[in-house]
Design a protein around this motif. Structure first.
Motif, PDB file in Angstrom:
ATOM      1  N   LYS A  96     -27.167  30.122  37.242  1.00 44.96           N
ATOM      2  CA  LYS A  96     -27.843  29.869  36.230  1.00 44.96           C
ATOM      3  C   LYS A  96     -28.000  30.660  34.603  1.00 44.96           C
ATOM      4  O   LYS A  96     -27.559  30.455  33.952  1.00 44.96           O
ATOM      5  CB  LYS A  96     -29.628  30.189  36.439  1.00 44.96           C
ATOM      6  N   SER A  97     -27.110  32.018  35.691  1.00 43.52           N
ATOM      7  CA  SER A  97     -26.215  32.797  34.309  1.00 43.52           C
ATOM      8  C   SER A  97     -25.697  32.138  33.558  1.00 43.52           C
ATOM      9  O   SER A  97     -25.287  32.677  31.710  1.00 43.52           O
ATOM     10  CB  SER A  97     -26.791  34.340  34.841  1.00 43.52           C
ATOM     11  N   GLY A  98     -24.793  31.034  33.478  1.00 44.74           N
ATOM     12  CA  GLY A  98     -23.512  31.426  33.092  1.00 44.74           C
ATOM     13  C   GLY A  98     -22.664  32.015  33.766  1.00 44.74           C
ATOM     14  O   GLY A  98     -21.001  31.600  32.514  1.00 44.74           O
ATOM     15  N   ARG A  99     -22.092  32.752  34.720  1.00 41.88           N
ATOM     16  CA  ARG A  99     -21.320  33.539  34.883  1.00 41.88           C
ATOM     17  C   ARG A  99     -21.524  33.552  36.353  1.00 41.88           C
ATOM     18  O   ARG A  99     -22.374  33.508  37.064  1.00 41.88           O
ATOM     19  CB  ARG A  99     -21.839  35.146  34.557  1.00 41.88           C
ATOM     20  N   LYS A 100     -20.277  32.850  36.452  1.00 40.05           N
ATOM     21  CA  LYS A 100     -19.332  32.743  37.629  1.00 40.05           C
ATOM     22  C   LYS A 100     -19.440  34.309  38.912  1.00 40.05           C
ATOM     23  O   LYS A 100     -19.983  34.470  40.075  1.00 40.05           O
ATOM     24  CB  LYS A 100     -18.102  32.233  38.028  1.00 40.05           C
ATOM     25  N   TYR A 101     -18.951  35.020  38.269  1.00 42.48           N
ATOM     26  CA  TYR A 101     -18.789  36.315  38.548  1.00 42.48           C
ATOM     27  C   TYR A 101     -19.893  37.818  38.670  1.00 42.48           C
ATOM     28  O   TYR A 101     -20.146  37.696  37.541  1.00 42.48           O
ATOM     29  CB  TYR A 101     -17.386  37.183  38.543  1.00 42.48           C
ATOM     30  N   LYS A 102     -20.276  38.237  39.402  1.00 47.32           N
ATOM     31  CA  LYS A 102     -21.205  39.132  39.697  1.00 47.32           C
ATOM     32  C   LYS A 102     -19.788  40.522  38.962  1.00 47.32           C
ATOM     33  O   LYS A 102     -18.761  40.827  39.332  1.00 47.32           O
ATOM     34  CB  LYS A 102     -21.694  40.111  40.815  1.00 47.32           C
ATOM     35  N   PRO A 116     -23.272  33.738  43.850  1.00 46.61           N
ATOM     36  CA  PRO A 116     -24.398  31.879  45.121  1.00 46.61           C
ATOM     37  C   PRO A 116     -24.654  30.999  43.934  1.00 46.61           C
ATOM     38  O   PRO A 116     -25.162  31.438  42.495  1.00 46.61           O
ATOM     39  CB  PRO A 116     -25.593  32.960  45.428  1.00 46.61           C
ATOM     40  N   LEU A 117     -24.409  29.800  44.508  1.00 51.12           N
ATOM     41  CA  LEU A 117     -24.910  28.497  43.674  1.00 51.12           C
ATOM     42  C   LEU A 117     -26.210  28.431  43.319  1.00 51.12           C
ATOM     43  O   LEU A 117     -26.426  28.488  44.249  1.00 51.12           O
ATOM     44  CB  LEU A 117     -24.238  28.063  44.552  1.00 51.12           C
ATOM     45  N   GLU A 118     -26.166  28.253  42.813  1.00 53.48           N
ATOM     46  CA  GLU A 118     -27.959  27.980  42.213  1.00 53.48           C
ATOM     47  C   GLU A 118     -27.499  26.552  40.869  1.00 53.48           C
ATOM     48  O   GLU A 118     -28.006  26.445  39.727  1.00 53.48           O
ATOM     49  CB  GLU A 118     -28.811  28.717  40.658  1.00 53.48           C
ATOM     50  N   VAL A 119     -27.906  25.549  41.790  1.00 49.54           N
ATOM     51  CA  VAL A 119     -28.116  24.166  40.814  1.00 49.54           C
ATOM     52  C   VAL A 119     -28.606  23.821  40.012  1.00 49.54           C
ATOM     53  O   VAL A 119     -30.177  24.034  40.791  1.00 49.54           O
ATOM     54  CB  VAL A 119     -27.469  23.433  42.427  1.00 49.54           C
ATOM     55  N   ASP A 120     -28.227  23.326  38.853  1.00 49.79           N
ATOM     56  CA  ASP A 120     -29.182  22.639  37.816  1.00 49.79           C
ATOM     57  C   ASP A 120     -28.747  21.702  37.879  1.00 49.79           C
ATOM     58  O   ASP A 120     -27.949  20.966  37.304  1.00 49.79           O
ATOM     59  CB  ASP A 120     -29.028  23.940  37.044  1.00 49.79           C
ATOM     60  N   PRO A 121     -29.745  20.122  38.354  1.00 47.21           N
ATOM     61  CA  PRO A 121     -29.144  19.033  38.535  1.00 47.21           C
ATOM     62  C   PRO A 121     -29.355  18.484  37.067  1.00 47.21           C
ATOM     63  O   PRO A 121     -28.712  17.405  36.605  1.00 47.21           O
ATOM     64  CB  PRO A 121     -30.415  18.945  38.696  1.00 47.21           C
ATOM     65  N   VAL A 122     -30.338  19.257  36.040  1.00 48.09           N
ATOM     66  CA  VAL A 122     -29.937  18.789  34.531  1.00 48.09           C
ATOM     67  C   VAL A 122     -29.077  18.852  33.793  1.00 48.09           C
ATOM     68  O   VAL A 122     -28.315  17.810  33.012  1.00 48.09           O
ATOM     69  CB  VAL A 122     -31.338  19.752  33.634  1.00 48.09           C
ATOM     70  N   LYS A 123     -28.150  20.641  34.552  1.00 49.27           N
ATOM     71  CA  LYS A 123     -27.168  21.171  33.654  1.00 49.27           C
ATOM     72  C   LYS A 123     -25.766  20.138  34.025  1.00 49.27           C
ATOM     73  O   LYS A 123     -25.007  19.268  33.571  1.00 49.27           O
ATOM     74  CB  LYS A 123     -26.628  22.559  33.881  1.00 49.27           C
ATOM     75  N   ALA A 124     -26.257  19.513  35.815  1.00 49.06           N
ATOM     76  CA  ALA A 124     -25.276  19.058  35.962  1.00 49.06           C
ATOM     77  C   ALA A 124     -25.466  17.319  36.010  1.00 49.06           C
ATOM     78  O   ALA A 124     -23.764  16.676  35.607  1.00 49.06           O
ATOM     79  CB  ALA A 124     -25.443  18.540  37.956  1.00 49.06           C
ATOM     80  N   GLU A 125     -26.112  17.179  34.987  1.00 54.65           N
ATOM     81  CA  GLU A 125     -26.694  15.804  34.780  1.00 54.65           C
ATOM     82  C   GLU A 125     -25.145  15.348  33.269  1.00 54.65           C
ATOM     83  O   GLU A 125     -24.843  14.884  32.661  1.00 54.65           O
ATOM     84  CB  GLU A 125     -27.424  15.025  34.409  1.00 54.65           C
TER      85      GLU A 125
END
Length: 156
Positions: A96-102, A116-125
């Motif tokens: 969600k933050s656009g950052r892959k790494y902490k 951790p993954l936070e899957v956003d189906p809208v962005k996935a589309e």
């Protein structure tokens, strides 16, 4: 040949000097090469699937126009923006933050912790829309011909 980051991008018009352009890998140079960056960037958006569809179609239309002009650098830059639409929207689809790494102390790559993954189906589309256009662009017959010619002439 790798993308040449040593060039003075503030002063070079790559439409006038395509011999200085190097394809590089992936999206290298996408925000540096003028006048193409300024022509394409205003249309690059991916917040929602509808915005991503409009953006990818407009940039693909520009890609085809550059091809009609035998302007390989323009076509390659449009391809890179479409690819970047896919990779950025995919990153936001996963994080969600656009950052892959902490962020961690120490700054070294060994200290990176994957969020951790936070899957956003809208962005996935949105990502899927850009991915389809990216595949269309990178397999376009004329693009592949101009790519081969550019590499033969300038990237020996």
């Amino acid at each position: 040949m790798d993308f040449d980051y040593s060039l003075d991008f503030q002063k070079i018009d790559f439409r006038q000097h395509p011999e200085l352009y190097r394809v590089g890998k992936g999206e290298q140079g996408v925000l540096l090469v003028e006048p193409y960056k300024s022509e394409i960037l205003p249309y690059w958006r991916f917040k929602t699937p509808e915005i991503a569809r409009q953006s990818s179609e407009k940039i693909y239309e520009m890609f085809l126009h550059y091809l009609e002009q035998d302007d390989f650098v323009g076509a390659d830059m449009a391809r890179k923006f479409i690819q970047m639409g896919y990779t950025r929207s995919r990153r936001y689809a996963n994080h969600k933050s656009g950052r892959k790494y902490k962020k961690t102390s120490g700054g070294g790559s060994s200290n990176k912790e994957v969020l951790p993954l936070e899957v956003d189906p809208v962005k996935a589309e949105s990502a899927a829309i850009f991915k389809a256009k990216w595949l269309e662009a990178k397999t376009n017959t004329k693009y592949l011909q101009l790519l081969a010619r550019h590499k033969q002439m300038y990237e020996i």
